[in-house]
Design an enzyme around this catalytic site. Structure first.
Site, PDB file in Angstrom:
ATOM      1  CB  SER A  87      54.365  32.102  32.282  1.00 45.98           C
ATOM      2  OG  SER A  87      53.893  33.334  31.750  1.00 45.98           O
TER       3      SER A  87
ATOM      4  CE  LYS B  24      50.021  37.232  37.098  1.00 45.91           C
ATOM      5  NZ  LYS B  24      48.752  36.625  36.889  1.00 45.91           N
TER       6      LYS B  24
ATOM      7  NE  ARG C 174      44.173  39.661  29.962  1.00 49.91           N
ATOM      8  CZ  ARG C 174      44.443  38.810  28.981  1.00 49.91           C
ATOM      9  NH1 ARG C 174      45.436  39.043  28.153  1.00 49.91           N
ATOM     10  NH2 ARG C 174      43.720  37.715  28.818  1.00 49.91           N
TER      11      ARG C 174
ATOM     12  CE  LYS D 156      47.149  39.752  35.861  1.00 53.35           C
ATOM     13  NZ  LYS D 156      46.149  38.694  35.720  1.00 53.35           N
TER      14      LYS D 156
ATOM     15  CD  GLU E 291      44.584  49.035  41.662  1.00 53.49           C
ATOM     16  OE1 GLU E 291      43.798  48.384  42.370  1.00 53.49           O
ATOM     17  OE2 GLU E 291      44.302  49.423  40.512  1.00 53.49           O
TER      18      GLU E 291
HETATM   19  C1  PBG Z   1      44.601  35.791  34.263  1.00 60.36           C
HETATM   20  C2  PBG Z   1      46.000  35.535  34.651  1.00 60.36           C
HETATM   21  C3  PBG Z   1      47.181  35.772  33.913  1.00 60.36           C
HETATM   22  C4  PBG Z   1      48.226  35.254  34.685  1.00 60.36           C
HETATM   23  C5  PBG Z   1      47.657  34.739  35.833  1.00 60.36           C
HETATM   24  N1  PBG Z   1      46.292  34.956  35.809  1.00 60.36           N
HETATM   25  C6  PBG Z   1      47.386  36.302  32.582  1.00 60.36           C
HETATM   26  C7  PBG Z   1      47.005  37.675  32.251  1.00 60.36           C
HETATM   27  O1  PBG Z   1      46.589  38.479  33.077  1.00 60.36           O
HETATM   28  O2  PBG Z   1      47.130  37.990  31.083  1.00 60.36           O
HETATM   29  C8  PBG Z   1      49.675  35.219  34.302  1.00 60.36           C
HETATM   30  C9  PBG Z   1      50.496  34.215  35.029  1.00 60.36           C
HETATM   31  C10 PBG Z   1      51.813  33.931  34.424  1.00 60.36           C
HETATM   32  O3  PBG Z   1      52.243  34.572  33.448  1.00 60.36           O
HETATM   33  O4  PBG Z   1      52.470  33.017  34.932  1.00 60.36           O
HETATM   34  N2  PBG Z   1      44.080  37.023  34.569  1.00 60.36           N
END
Ligand code: PBG
Length: 336
Positions: free
Chosen positions: A284, A258, A227, A205, A243
């Site tokens: 998103s 992701k 983050r 991620k 990972e």
């Molecule tokens: C939470 C999480 C996030 C997303 C899914 N789980 C946001 C982040 O890590 O800031 C993002 C999903 C998306 O953008 O559709 N940890």
């Protein structure tokens, strides 16, 4: 490798690739990649104390669901033949550690339980993270220096996993990128008798700006900082393989990459290297790009969306988490 067949020339004019594209029937016959509703996983936001489902401005067509309307979405997903539902909570009981996700009767417990009661056979995934439940918006409790306390988060995430499993989640999906989180969840689940529940690790991620609309939707924008101390640097590829290897050693049953589109190379490498069930999260920001381009009259939403989802499958994804899951399933069903 280009097949060279004995003495036959493989060059034009003997070879004409367009023969394989002449009619719709031939194109269908030769199609390599399939996309079916079962390959799609619908993420859903569930907000507590909400009276009516509410549109998310940054994600046209996506809503924050109430604790009741989520059940309607779940039934739609089941009817459409989707692979699974992924639940995200939008909490109004935020605190330093995110207790609302760790207590029985809390939001995580209720939303998984409601969907399970209404849809006994639907595959339910629970996102395990704290950023939707902490008042500072980070993915775990903070140390005195203000960074996320890795090992304290591990204790909490095991509790979160047990709450979700007890409520009926089939697949636990930790997204916080804490070191050791998969092992912590596996140990916690096994100790409580949930050795039959699977773990989908958000193994690779990235610290991505494509999550912007999600953070609005889930109400987890950061008060301070970013983050980058736990999510991966977008410039790194080899690190993603490490990972994934670690998460598999810790007991992951499935892995995820992701975001999706800007990381198809990573998806491809991971699928080739580990041959694990591998998922991609079409996040998103990727969804918003297509929707807003379509609203501006620049792209056709349905066509670019289907092309995008196909590209994930071609790159090796067994399944895709996408806000377009119901739209895509509808199109696929009409083509049967
Ligand atoms: C939470 C999480 C996030 C997303 C899914 N789980 C946001 C982040 O890590 O800031 C993002 C999903 C998306 O953008 O559709 N940890």
């Amino acid at each position: 490798m280009i097949p060279t067949n004995n003495n036959h020339s493989v060059h034009f004019p003997r070879t004409r690739m367009r023969r394989g594209r002449r009619t719709a029937g031939i194109r269908t016959l030769l199609r390599e990649t399939t996309l079916e509703p079962r390959h799609l996983i619908l993420p859903v936001f569930v907000e507590e104390t909400l009276e009516e489902r509410t549109p998310i401005n940054a994600m046209p067509g996506v809503f924050r669901e109430t604790e009741t309307s989520v059940v309607t979405r779940a039934k739609e997903a089941e009817k459409a033949g989707l692979g699974a539902l992924m639940l995200f909570g939008v909490s109004h009981h935020k605190d330093h550690e995110g207790h609302d996700s760790m207590i029985s009767g809390g939001l995580l417990d209720r939303m998984v339980g409601n969907v399970r009661a209404a849809c006994p056979d639907l595959v339910i995934m629970a996102d395990l993270c704290f950023c939707e439940y902490t008042d500072h918006g980070h993915c775990g409790p903070l140390t005195s220096e203000g960074t996320v306390d890795n090992d304290a988060t591990l204790e909490n995430i095991a509790r979160q996993a047990i709450i979700a499993a007890r409520a009926g989640a089939d697949i636990l999906a930790p997204s916080g990128m804490m070191d050791g989180q998969v092992a912590a969840i596996r140990n916690g689940l096994d100790k409580e008798g949930f050795e039959d529940r699977a773990i989908l690790a958000y193994a690779a991620k990235y610290a991505s700006h494509f999550y912007g609309p999600f953070r609005d939707a889930a109400g987890c924008s950061l008060k301070k900082g970013d983050r980058k101390t736990y999510q991966m640097d977008p410039a790194n590829g080899d690190e993603a393989l490490r990972e994934v290897a670690l998460d598999i050693q810790e007991g992951a049953d499935m892995v995820m990459v992701k975001p999706g589109l800007p990381y198809l190379d990573i998806l491809w490498r991971i699928k080739q290297e580990f041959a694990m069930p591998t998922f991609a999260y079409n996040v998103s920001g990727e969804y918003a790009m297509l929707r807003f381009a379509a609203q501006a009259g620049v792209l056709d939403y349905e066509n670019v969306m289907m092309e995008t989802l196909t590209s994930f499958r071609r790159a090796g994804a067994d399944g895709i988490l996408t806000y377009s899951a119901l739209d895509a399933a509808k199109i696929l069903q009409n083509h049967l």
